[in-house]
Design an enzyme around this catalytic site. Structure first.
Site, short mmCIF file in Angstrom:
data_model
loop_
_atom_site.label_atom_id
_atom_site.label_comp_id
_atom_site.label_asym_id
_atom_site.label_seq_id
_atom_site.Cartn_x
_atom_site.Cartn_y
_atom_site.Cartn_z
N GLY A 26 57.40 53.10 8.22
CA GLY A 26 58.85 53.00 8.02
C GLY A 26 59.64 53.00 9.31
O GLY A 26 59.24 53.59 10.31
N HIS A 45 62.16 58.66 10.26
CA HIS A 45 61.12 59.67 10.47
C HIS A 45 61.43 60.40 11.77
O HIS A 45 61.69 59.76 12.79
CB HIS A 45 59.73 59.02 10.56
CG HIS A 45 59.24 58.45 9.27
ND1 HIS A 45 58.86 59.24 8.21
CD2 HIS A 45 59.10 57.18 8.86
CE1 HIS A 45 58.47 58.46 7.20
NE2 HIS A 45 58.62 57.20 7.56
N HIS A 105 66.32 55.34 2.37
CA HIS A 105 65.78 56.70 2.21
C HIS A 105 66.67 57.64 3.01
O HIS A 105 66.75 57.50 4.24
CB HIS A 105 64.33 56.75 2.72
CG HIS A 105 63.43 55.81 1.97
ND1 HIS A 105 62.71 56.19 0.87
CD2 HIS A 105 63.17 54.49 2.16
CE1 HIS A 105 62.02 55.14 0.41
NE2 HIS A 105 62.29 54.10 1.17
N LEU A 106 67.34 58.55 2.33
CA LEU A 106 68.25 59.48 3.02
C LEU A 106 67.59 60.84 3.27
O LEU A 106 68.16 61.68 3.96
CB LEU A 106 69.55 59.66 2.23
CG LEU A 106 70.40 58.39 2.09
CD1 LEU A 106 71.65 58.65 1.23
CD2 LEU A 106 70.82 57.82 3.45
N ASP A 161 65.75 49.09 3.62
CA ASP A 161 64.62 50.03 3.55
C ASP A 161 64.68 50.99 4.74
O ASP A 161 63.64 51.33 5.34
CB ASP A 161 63.27 49.30 3.49
CG ASP A 161 62.14 50.23 3.02
OD1 ASP A 161 62.42 51.37 2.61
OD2 ASP A 161 60.97 49.80 3.07
N HIS A 199 58.03 48.72 -5.78
CA HIS A 199 57.40 48.61 -4.46
C HIS A 199 56.01 48.06 -4.76
O HIS A 199 55.17 48.76 -5.30
CB HIS A 199 57.35 50.01 -3.85
CG HIS A 199 56.39 50.19 -2.71
ND1 HIS A 199 56.79 50.64 -1.47
CD2 HIS A 199 55.04 50.02 -2.62
CE1 HIS A 199 55.73 50.72 -0.67
NE2 HIS A 199 54.65 50.36 -1.34
ZN LIG Z 1 58.65 50.74 -0.57
ZN LIG Z 2 61.45 52.23 0.67
#
Ligand SMILES: [Zn+2]
Ligand SMILES: [Zn+2]
Length: 422
Positions: A323, A308, A62-63, A304, A179
């Site tokens: 996350g 945050h 996730h960027l 993954d 997911h």
């Molecule tokens: Zn996920």
């Molecule tokens: Zn993810």
């Protein structure tokens, strides 16, 4: 522009090469691979004692750009990725706005061209807004550069939608990444349900929240015959479904994260850096994942990476977002937990970061003349302590801060250029 990488130990899973070789790069491609190469005018990178592997590919990160640039940008995220040895990263579509149409895909590709240290391969949403209703503009996103489709952050909502997405993506040659979680079992949970969640008094998520959805997806793959990739798989039961699918000739693949093969729910404490989705699983699940990584049932290690901003994680466990970051520790955890423990051969670890994720995307990764000059140079013995405060990521949410690791990326070559050097 010539770059000569000298005296490395080339590990190339595609050709099963394990030999002392030099690699000569011209521009963005590999020109020659051989012993004792010379090239007048070439810049020389001496990597004596180090491994030269094909460039690492991360299938899942996730960027946060566009929309959550306080947590990460394409520039900072890919700088962290290059420090982790990655030469290409696939970014999930749960940005703001969601990457569900070609104009968002194009803007990610353009931002990457201007600011990224690695290749950036966007993953498009499966449904509009990832809401699980209408199909997203999948074909237009593919034309704009999307390499796969997913509603990551959430499961693809129903079996009916999954069937539609799979059939449509199969005609386009795109993998569907899911997911897996059953929202009705997941609801309110913050960690894996079990003795540790009872001890801590935290709401648990049963393992079956994941495996019920994996079962549904494998059944849908049986129905459609189409490609399916299971994201961040964390349980033994899920792995059994994937094994069954592979044994029956279905085109089903899966990935496992470094935190799921390193930690278990016993490690969870009142620290939101241990809160991720899927949650850390039981020791028995962790052992199963390692078996799957070793025996080929698992196709890729994917981070993954989910940054945050500190303020959003600095709250009660129940309220924190799910996350953790993952680029800079992934290879070192693989070496420390899998290779140095004697569980896995080094070549297999390299495969899990390179040729095998490439195959999931339908591409090749090899160290050979004519191939793109994406290479990861690493040490198996370099001892270091990961300091989150020194991370290139904008975020610090990792349970591995201060962890002593053995082995590390030493140089990352992307398109023939040195994107990172330790
Ligand atoms: Zn996920
Ligand atoms: Zn993810």
């Amino acid at each position: 522009m010539l770059l000569l990488i000298k005296k490395g130990r080339v590990l190339d899973p595609a050709s099963k090469t394990d030999a002392s070789l030099d690699v000569l790069i011209e521009g963005e491609r590999i020109l020659r691979v051989g012993a004792d190469l010379t090239a007048s005018g070439a810049e020389v990178l001496d990597v004596g004692g180090l491994i030269i592997a094909p460039g690492f590919i991360d299938l899942h990160c996730h960027l946060r750009e566009p929309g959550q640039e306080l947590s990460e940008t394409i520039e900072t995220g890919t700088r962290a990725a290059a420090r982790g040895g990655f030469t290409a990263v696939c970014c999930m579509p749960n940005t703001q706005p969601v990457n569900d149409n070609a104009s968002v895909t194009r803007s990610i590709v353009e931002r990457a061209a201007a600011s990224a240290s690695t290749r950036v391969w966007p993953i498009g949403a499966a449904s509009m807004g990832s809401k699980g209703e209408a199909l997203a503009e999948i074909s237009a996103m593919k034309a704009a550069g999307a390499v796969a489709v997913s509603d990551d952050g959430k499961p693809i909502a129903t079996a009916r939608l999954m069937r539609q997405v799979m059939e449509y993506c199969d005609s386009l040659g795109l993998p569907v990444i899911d997911h897996c979680e059953d929202p009705s079992l997941f609801v309110g949970g913050v960690m894996r349900e079990g003795p540790q969640s009872f001890r801590l008094g935290l709401q648990g998520i049963p393992a079956q929240s994941e495996s019920i959805c994996v079962g549904r997806d494998v059944e849908t793959a049986l129905l459609t015959g189409a490609r399916l990739h299971i994201a961040h798989m964390s349980t033994r039961r899920s792995l059994e479904y994937v094994r069954w699918a592979k044994q029956h000739g279905l085109r089903v693949t899966c990935e496992v994260t470094p935190h799921h093969f390193t930690l278990t729910d016993e490690d969870v404490r009142y620290d939101t850096n241990y809160k991720m989705n899927p949650p850390l699983a039981s020791g028995d699940d962790r052992d199963a994942l390692i078996e799957g990584l070793v025996d080929g049932s698992v196709d890729a290690i994917a981070t993954d990476h989910a940054p945050h901003h500190p303020a959003s994680k600095d709250v009660e466990f129940d309220r924190a977002p799910f996350g953790i970051t993952g680029f800079e520790t992934a290879l070192s955890l693989g070496l420390s937990e899998l290779v140095h423990t004697g569980k896995m051969a080094l070549m297999r670890l390299v495969e899990l970061f390179t040729t095998s994720p490439a195959r999931v995307l339908g591409i090749e990764r090899r160290i050979a003349a004519g191939q793109p000059a994406d290479l990861t140079v690493f040490s198996t013995s370099y001892e270091w302590t990961f300091q989150a405060a020194e991370s290139a990521s904008k975020s610090r949410n990792t349970p591995f801060d201060g962890r002593l690791l053995r082995g590390a990326p030493m140089a990352t070559i992307v398109r023939g250029r040195v994107a990172f050097r330790r």
